[in-house]
Design a protein around this motif. Structure first.
Motif, short mmCIF file in Angstrom:
data_model
loop_
_atom_site.label_atom_id
_atom_site.label_comp_id
_atom_site.label_asym_id
_atom_site.label_seq_id
_atom_site.Cartn_x
_atom_site.Cartn_y
_atom_site.Cartn_z
N ARG A 102 0.88 -1.18 0.00
CA ARG A 102 0.00 0.00 0.00
C ARG A 102 0.91 1.22 0.00
N ILE A 103 0.72 2.06 -1.02
CA ILE A 103 1.63 3.18 -1.26
C ILE A 103 0.82 4.48 -1.26
N THR A 104 1.33 5.51 -0.60
CA THR A 104 0.62 6.79 -0.64
C THR A 104 0.77 7.43 -2.01
N CYS A 105 -0.27 8.11 -2.45
CA CYS A 105 -0.24 8.77 -3.75
C CYS A 105 -1.12 10.03 -3.69
N PRO A 106 -0.95 10.95 -4.64
CA PRO A 106 -1.77 12.16 -4.61
C PRO A 106 -3.25 11.83 -4.79
N ILE A 107 -4.10 12.73 -4.35
CA ILE A 107 -5.54 12.55 -4.55
C ILE A 107 -5.90 12.76 -6.02
N GLY A 108 -5.29 13.74 -6.68
CA GLY A 108 -5.54 13.95 -8.10
C GLY A 108 -5.90 15.38 -8.41
N VAL A 109 -7.17 15.62 -8.74
CA VAL A 109 -7.63 16.97 -9.08
C VAL A 109 -8.39 17.54 -7.88
N ILE A 110 -7.91 18.67 -7.37
CA ILE A 110 -8.51 19.27 -6.18
C ILE A 110 -8.98 20.69 -6.50
N GLY A 111 -10.26 20.93 -6.29
CA GLY A 111 -10.82 22.27 -6.50
C GLY A 111 -10.81 23.03 -5.18
N ILE A 112 -10.19 24.21 -5.17
CA ILE A 112 -10.11 24.99 -3.93
C ILE A 112 -10.67 26.38 -4.17
N ILE A 113 -11.66 26.73 -3.39
CA ILE A 113 -12.33 28.02 -3.52
C ILE A 113 -12.01 28.78 -2.25
N PHE A 114 -11.32 29.89 -2.37
CA PHE A 114 -10.81 30.55 -1.16
C PHE A 114 -11.09 32.04 -1.17
N GLU A 115 -10.90 32.63 0.00
CA GLU A 115 -11.20 34.03 0.23
C GLU A 115 -10.18 34.95 -0.45
N ALA A 116 -10.46 36.25 -0.43
CA ALA A 116 -9.60 37.23 -1.10
C ALA A 116 -8.32 37.47 -0.31
N ARG A 117 -7.37 36.54 -0.45
CA ARG A 117 -6.07 36.66 0.22
C ARG A 117 -5.02 36.11 -0.72
N PRO A 118 -4.22 36.98 -1.33
CA PRO A 118 -3.23 36.51 -2.31
C PRO A 118 -2.25 35.49 -1.72
N LEU A 123 -11.81 16.15 -5.17
CA LEU A 123 -12.07 16.74 -3.85
C LEU A 123 -12.26 18.24 -4.00
N LEU A 124 -13.21 18.78 -3.23
CA LEU A 124 -13.40 20.23 -3.19
C LEU A 124 -13.06 20.73 -1.80
N ILE A 125 -12.33 21.83 -1.73
CA ILE A 125 -12.01 22.45 -0.44
C ILE A 125 -12.50 23.90 -0.49
N PRO A 126 -13.70 24.16 0.05
CA PRO A 126 -14.18 25.54 0.07
C PRO A 126 -13.76 26.23 1.36
N ARG A 127 -13.33 27.47 1.27
CA ARG A 127 -13.04 28.27 2.46
C ARG A 127 -13.88 29.53 2.35
#
Lengths: 450, 450
Positions: free
Chosen positions: B108-124, B195-199
């Protein structure tokens, strides 16, 4: 029963169950194994009611086989419980131990997920396996089994529940749901149920996923591929394909699609062997036109022997038809799809786009090709030179499984004890405040203690 | 831009990114840090456009502070990138290595999740942190930042994307989404986005969770509690409460609710100190009638000093009001709720029922009570004698975080590199088939090799 109210009670009992010692959880399992053996005659009587009902209603033989709970099945579940007891405790493991600063200590400890709703097919042994996995991992299960085993499920649940209470578990730590319409109530218990694990048909699992905000773990489809590489050993290919297709056709880890390298030598040596093997085993081939053209040619050169023995003829004719690759699907029966691919990368890309990320296999003697395939294919299981049917918690040595996950989040592949735990961060200070770090008065030194 | 088409291309590129070596991923980060420093003047010019636009549109000072990308912020993100490079590679770790039978090897080998959508606040700075976490962990990010920083985000994205291409990453491995309506397109990319990561705001995160079938990681509410135990050290309690409430009021890990043990000695010694401390720091108290009755009594005995100095009087009056506990909520400002509890178990139960499973703290000198609280409270972070504000990826030593998860599935608490990986099972045989094990001809021996 109002499911929501029962689940709410369970939610407040869950932290108590999470705090039970390893010894108490193991003792509960020992009691369960003992009680199941003591009360086996009562269980068989209840099981006979389910079997009689199935017979009266003309239930198919293959399903009846799964409904049956006999001495053999009892022996298997008791052996499974003993294996579970022997496994390392999944709870309370320290997975991070770090001094953030003097006297400010961070620990990450594994803990149960909490309340888990499991909806499973009509198999009494599944009820025992799922319950005991949850008990071993300190989780509270809400169980809904197939209606064809209502009587058997009821007595098994009662025996297990009484045993855990006797072992010191709190009341309300397990719940059985019998009515199908109560599933919809369960789906609405967001915030109370931490995880849902549906098992069953593709359509059923998709219904669950589409109708709840509770996280769902499991798989809808099981479209497993075998890629026959240009460096394939042909005996291995035939042996593995036959096992993966025929050993248990209704399983999610049975092979559904063959991808064959368009290497001329491979085509010459492998295709006739494949045609014969599929024909002999009564497997229907649904192939692209390129594939079925080869079958046509094969039967032109090797007519089917209808009368006397003749070495130039073959004994059985393959059932085959030409389809487009967009018609490839999950058959769960003695049918297999096939097409050619130009190379390994095309095979991996086809699997990633058309598969279900369950279990996919390469047949090859080349280490480089195997490595590349296992790297590129984005599935829970990537196999080399062995049957896709090995994708199973028992075969992996996990004792049993609550299901197989094709999700990439949380747990992947067969889900045993490890997939039933989460963790919490524990931070202990001596009046430490963030203000002193934000102002630069103090700074973190992040020293790992593990 | 048609988001779905771009994401589909990204999906087929993701296995290539997953296969990039640790060295290549680290080199990309080094290049990013260099380019950001080289092109800082261009970045500041773009940032000034965003700041000017905000000024023209009367954006609040607190938000403008977050929009700003200056030398200090640049220094911080570059330091963050260097910390990321120094962390252990999260990819390719062998977490299980087992011989199932002779020549049948499971890894069993760790690997990336793949495509991740991240929606975040106005902070460069968030754009840089999130992108670099994804690059370090071999994932492909789809980034949607707050519209108030469109110009800064665009140049930062371009600099980072050009750097990763230069480092040998494939085209299409990163994607920026600028239009708000494209978020809805992204939510429909089930099967392409892993995966989606909303902030952002509670309502926004809930909207995302309610409108997609893609797994979502993050948190909606952040209702953190501090329980003041009967064995609390009062100085510690006051110090921690003030930091947890005032150090950064808009944060999800700020305290919102105080639970106070109904011990008479504690009430006598702690409540007057609390009232004074809250008053001095301009914190409004919304308490149950029992709590506010004590504030009434306090001010009867200690009138507010309106004129000359007088040791019997106090200098500032607490702003307080009586509410029902059902009105307790997330304030994200200088307001705190409070009520009494009879004991620790009631406190834990209240937190489990009314909290958001984010971070909750006990103030106590009793080891037994601390252990019980940390066991019973079902939150991602359970703290003792320190501020809830410590719940943060940087403070935990994770380099940075893509978000904080209150889910119990997959990742909990601050999510750094470890939360951005999954694993796959790799099984290698020599023509092994399940039939031979099902028939009893062969049996598993499950020998761990790790």
């Amino acid at each position: 029963m109002v499911v929501r109210e029962e689940v709410r009670k369970m939610k407040s009992v869950a932290p108590l169950v999470a705090g039970l010692s390893n010894e108490k959880r193991c003792n509960a399992l020992i009691l369960i194994a003992d009680r199941l053996e003591e009360k086996k005659e009562e269980i068989f009587i209840e099981n006979k009611k389910d079997l009689d009902f199935a017979a009266q209603n003309g239930v198919a033989e293959s399903i009846v086989k799964r409904l049956k709970f006999d001495e053999g099945k009892l022996r298997d579940v008791v052996a499974g419980i003993k294996q579970l007891i022997s496994l390392e405790d999944p709870i309370g493991k320290l997975t991070l131990h770090r001094e953030l600063d003097t006297d400010l200590i961070l620990k990450r400890i594994t803990c149960p997920i909490g309340v888990i709703g499991i909806i499973f097919e009509a198999r009494p042994d599944a009820l025992v396996q799922i319950s005991t996995l949850c008990i071993r991992s300190g989780n509270c299960p809400v169980l809904k089994g197939g209606k064809e085993t209502t009587n058997t499920n009821r007595i098994l649940f009662n025996i297990i529940y009484e045993a855990v209470l006797e072992a010191g578990f709190p009341e309300g730590c397990m719940l059985a749901v019998e009515q199908h319409n109560e599933i919809d109530e369960l789906l609405k218990c967001e915030g109370l149920v931490d995880l849902l694990i549906p098992r069953g048909s593709n359509a059923f699992v998709r219904y669950i996923m589409d109708n709840t905000h509770i996280p769902v773990m499991g798989h809808a489809d099981g479209i497993c591929h075998i890629y026959v590489d240009e460096w394939a050993d042909i005996d291995t290919a035939i042996k593995v394909i036959l096992d993966a297709k025929t050993q248990y056709t209704a399983a999610c880890n049975a092979v559904e699609t063959l991808l064959i390298n368009r290497n001329q030598l491979l085509i010459k040596n492998f295709i006739p062997r494949l045609i014969e093997a599929l024909a002999e085993n009564g497997i229907k081939l649904r192939g692209t036109s390129e594939i079925t053209a080869l079958a046509d040619e094969f039967y032109k050169n090797h007519p089917v022997n209808t009368e006397a023995d003749n070495s130039e003829n073959v004994n059985q004719k393959l059932d085959y038809e030409t389809i487009d690759e967009s018609e490839f699907k999950e058959y769960l029966s003695l049918i297999v799809s096939a097409r050619f691919v130009d190379n390994l990368d095309e095979a991996a890309d086809f699997i990633n786009q058309h598969g279900s990320h369950h279990t996919d296999c390469i047949i090859t003697s080349s280490d480089d090709n195997a490595d590349r395939f296992m790297q590129l294919v984005d599935s829970a299981g990537v196999y080399r030179n062995c049957s896709t049917r090995f994708a199973d918690g028992f075969r992996y040595g996990f004792g049993a499984e609550v299901g197989i996950s094709t999700s990439k989040i949380h747990a992947r592949g067969p889900v045993g004890l490890e997939g039933l735990v989460t963790y919490k961060y524990m931070l202990t200070g001596r009046g430490h405040i963030v203000g002193e770090y934000a102002s630069g008065q103090k700074s973190f030194h992040h020293k790992d203690l593990l």
